[in-house]
Design a protein around this motif. Sequence first.
Motif, PDB file in Angstrom:
ATOM      1  N   UNK A   1       0.795  -1.215   0.000  1.00  0.00           N
ATOM      2  CA  UNK A   1       0.000   0.000   0.000  1.00  0.00           C
ATOM      3  C   UNK A   1       0.834   1.275   0.000  1.00  0.00           C
ATOM      4  N   UNK A   2       2.121   1.187   0.257  1.00  0.00           N
ATOM      5  CA  UNK A   2       2.968   2.379   0.288  1.00  0.00           C
ATOM      6  C   UNK A   2       3.987   2.320  -0.845  1.00  0.00           C
ATOM      7  N   UNK A   3       4.566   3.478  -1.159  1.00  0.00           N
ATOM      8  CA  UNK A   3       5.582   3.530  -2.191  1.00  0.00           C
ATOM      9  C   UNK A   3       6.788   2.668  -1.861  1.00  0.00           C
ATOM     10  N   UNK A   4       7.150   2.626  -0.590  1.00  0.00           N
ATOM     11  CA  UNK A   4       8.287   1.808  -0.172  1.00  0.00           C
ATOM     12  C   UNK A   4       8.008   0.324  -0.377  1.00  0.00           C
ATOM     13  N   UNK A   5       6.813  -0.120  -0.022  1.00  0.00           N
ATOM     14  CA  UNK A   5       6.459  -1.531  -0.203  1.00  0.00           C
ATOM     15  C   UNK A   5       6.422  -1.909  -1.680  1.00  0.00           C
ATOM     16  N   UNK A   6       5.894  -1.017  -2.506  1.00  0.00           N
ATOM     17  CA  UNK A   6       5.840  -1.290  -3.948  1.00  0.00           C
ATOM     18  C   UNK A   6       7.248  -1.335  -4.523  1.00  0.00           C
ATOM     19  N   UNK A   7       8.107  -0.440  -4.076  1.00  0.00           N
ATOM     20  CA  UNK A   7       9.503  -0.414  -4.532  1.00  0.00           C
ATOM     21  C   UNK A   7      10.206  -1.722  -4.180  1.00  0.00           C
ATOM     22  N   UNK A   8      10.044  -2.165  -2.941  1.00  0.00           N
ATOM     23  CA  UNK A   8      10.714  -3.396  -2.506  1.00  0.00           C
ATOM     24  C   UNK A   8      10.186  -4.623  -3.252  1.00  0.00           C
ATOM     25  N   UNK A   9       8.931  -4.571  -3.690  1.00  0.00           N
ATOM     26  CA  UNK A   9       8.352  -5.722  -4.366  1.00  0.00           C
ATOM     27  C   UNK A   9       8.665  -5.762  -5.857  1.00  0.00           C
ATOM     28  N   UNK A  10       8.890  -4.600  -6.481  1.00  0.00           N
ATOM     29  CA  UNK A  10       8.998  -4.564  -7.942  1.00  0.00           C
ATOM     30  C   UNK A  10      10.306  -3.995  -8.482  1.00  0.00           C
ATOM     31  N   UNK A  11      11.057  -3.257  -7.673  1.00  0.00           N
ATOM     32  CA  UNK A  11      12.192  -2.492  -8.210  1.00  0.00           C
ATOM     33  C   UNK A  11      13.556  -2.893  -7.662  1.00  0.00           C
ATOM     34  N   UNK A  12      13.593  -3.561  -6.493  1.00  0.00           N
ATOM     35  CA  UNK A  12      14.859  -3.853  -5.831  1.00  0.00           C
ATOM     36  C   UNK A  12      15.761  -4.738  -6.691  1.00  0.00           C
ATOM     37  N   UNK A  13      15.175  -5.635  -7.490  1.00  0.00           N
ATOM     38  CA  UNK A  13      15.976  -6.561  -8.282  1.00  0.00           C
ATOM     39  C   UNK A  13      16.970  -5.872  -9.192  1.00  0.00           C
ATOM     40  N   UNK A  14      16.634  -4.688  -9.693  1.00  0.00           N
ATOM     41  CA  UNK A  14      17.544  -3.941 -10.571  1.00  0.00           C
ATOM     42  C   UNK A  14      18.146  -2.722  -9.877  1.00  0.00           C
ATOM     43  N   UNK A  15      17.314  -2.000  -9.124  1.00  0.00           N
ATOM     44  CA  UNK A  15      17.754  -0.725  -8.564  1.00  0.00           C
ATOM     45  C   UNK A  15      18.370  -0.846  -7.177  1.00  0.00           C
ATOM     46  N   UNK A  16      18.211  -1.987  -6.528  1.00  0.00           N
ATOM     47  CA  UNK A  16      18.819  -2.198  -5.221  1.00  0.00           C
ATOM     48  C   UNK A  16      18.026  -1.570  -4.103  1.00  0.00           C
ATOM     49  N   UNK A  17      18.211  -2.043  -2.879  1.00  0.00           N
ATOM     50  CA  UNK A  17      17.440  -1.516  -1.747  1.00  0.00           C
ATOM     51  C   UNK A  17      17.748  -0.062  -1.430  1.00  0.00           C
ATOM     52  N   UNK A  18      18.942   0.415  -1.829  1.00  0.00           N
ATOM     53  CA  UNK A  18      19.321   1.807  -1.580  1.00  0.00           C
ATOM     54  C   UNK A  18      19.134   2.681  -2.813  1.00  0.00           C
ATOM     55  N   UNK A  19      18.574   2.118  -3.898  1.00  0.00           N
ATOM     56  CA  UNK A  19      18.301   2.835  -5.159  1.00  0.00           C
ATOM     57  C   UNK A  19      19.561   3.291  -5.877  1.00  0.00           C
ATOM     58  N   UNK A  20      20.699   2.702  -5.530  1.00  0.00           N
ATOM     59  CA  UNK A  20      21.950   3.031  -6.222  1.00  0.00           C
ATOM     60  C   UNK A  20      22.265   2.041  -7.341  1.00  0.00           C
ATOM     61  N   UNK A  21      21.455   0.984  -7.442  1.00  0.00           N
ATOM     62  CA  UNK A  21      21.664  -0.017  -8.489  1.00  0.00           C
ATOM     63  C   UNK A  21      22.315  -1.268  -7.955  1.00  0.00           C
ATOM     64  N   UNK A  22      21.768  -2.417  -8.339  1.00  0.00           N
ATOM     65  CA  UNK A  22      22.347  -3.699  -7.943  1.00  0.00           C
ATOM     66  C   UNK A  22      23.641  -3.957  -8.733  1.00  0.00           C
ATOM     67  N   UNK A  23      24.585  -4.706  -8.170  1.00  0.00           N
ATOM     68  CA  UNK A  23      25.776  -5.095  -8.930  1.00  0.00           C
ATOM     69  C   UNK A  23      25.388  -6.016 -10.082  1.00  0.00           C
ATOM     70  N   UNK A  24      26.261  -6.115 -11.074  1.00  0.00           N
ATOM     71  CA  UNK A  24      25.956  -6.891 -12.272  1.00  0.00           C
ATOM     72  C   UNK A  24      25.708  -8.364 -11.948  1.00  0.00           C
ATOM     73  N   UNK A  25      26.331  -8.878 -10.893  1.00  0.00           N
ATOM     74  CA  UNK A  25      26.126 -10.282 -10.525  1.00  0.00           C
ATOM     75  C   UNK A  25      24.716 -10.540 -10.019  1.00  0.00           C
TER      76      UNK A  25
END
Length: 264
Positions: free
Chosen positions: A28-52
Motif C-alpha cells: 500500500x505504500x511507495x516503499x512496499x511497492x519499490x521493494x516488491x517490484x524495483x529492488x531486483x535492478x535498482x537495489x534496496x538503496x536505489x543506487x543499483x544492484x551489482x551486475x552479478x
Amino acid sequence: MRIIFVPLVLLAAASLLPAQKASELGHKTGKEIFQATCVGCHGPDAKGQPITVRGFAQEPPDFTDCNATTREAKRDWISVIHRGGPARSFSQIMPAFDELLTDQEIALLAEYFRTFCDPSWPQGDLNFPLAFATEKAFPEDEYVLRSSVKTTGTPRMETELAYEKRFGKLNQIEIALPWAFDKSGKSWMGGIGDITLGYKRPVFYTMKTGTIVSLGGEINLPTGDANRDFGLGMTNFGLYVAAGQRLAKESFIQFQMKSELPTH
C-alpha cells in the motif's frame, strides 16, 4: 555464469506477474511497492544492484544522485514507470509496469523514488518551458538558440547562441554569443555582437505552491561593432528577477523584471 543466470531467470519469472497486481499482494505504500517490484535492478538503496545480481551490463541510474534525478518532473517519472524506458528515450531495459501496477501505485512509487534524494534540491516540476520573452527561474544545463528577422527597412537577421551550465544544487552560469547579418548596401555583411556572461541562482522555491524565484546578473562585453549596430560600444551590467508559478491543469506563468546599468 550460474550467478548471472539465476537473476535472469528471476527477472523472466517476474515478467509473468502482471496478472497479480501489487495491491493484491498487500503493498500500500511507495516503499512496499519499490521493494516488491524495483529492488531486483535498482537495489534496496536505489543506487543499483551489482551486475552479478541484476544480470545485465548497463548500469542502473543512481537515484541518490540529486544532480541527475531532480531535473525530471514527476509526470516524466510516472510515464517511464507506466510505459517503460522508451517512453522518454531512456534505456529499453527499463520495462513497463502498466499491467502490474495501478495508476495510484505508480504515483506512489514515483513519489517514493524522490525520497532517496535531498528534498532541498529544486524539483523538475518547477522547470517550466522556456518562454519567448523571459529567462527561466530554474537552473538548467542547456543550449538556447534564438533567431529573429527584420522584415521592414534594412534587411537584417540576428541570432544568439547561449550555453547554460548548472553547478551543484542552485548555481548556473551562462555565456551568450550573438551575431548578425544586414544588407546596408548591395551586399550582406555580418559580425558578432556583445558577448554576455551571466550568473543565476534560485532564492525561493517550494513544491507546495509550485513557485520558484531566482536572482541573476549579466555583463555585456563590448565585443561588437557599435557603428554597425552590432553592439552597444560599452560594457553593460544587468540585474534581474525571474519567477515561475505553476497553475491548474498543467498551465503556468513566468515573470521577469530587469534593470540595466551602462558604464557610460
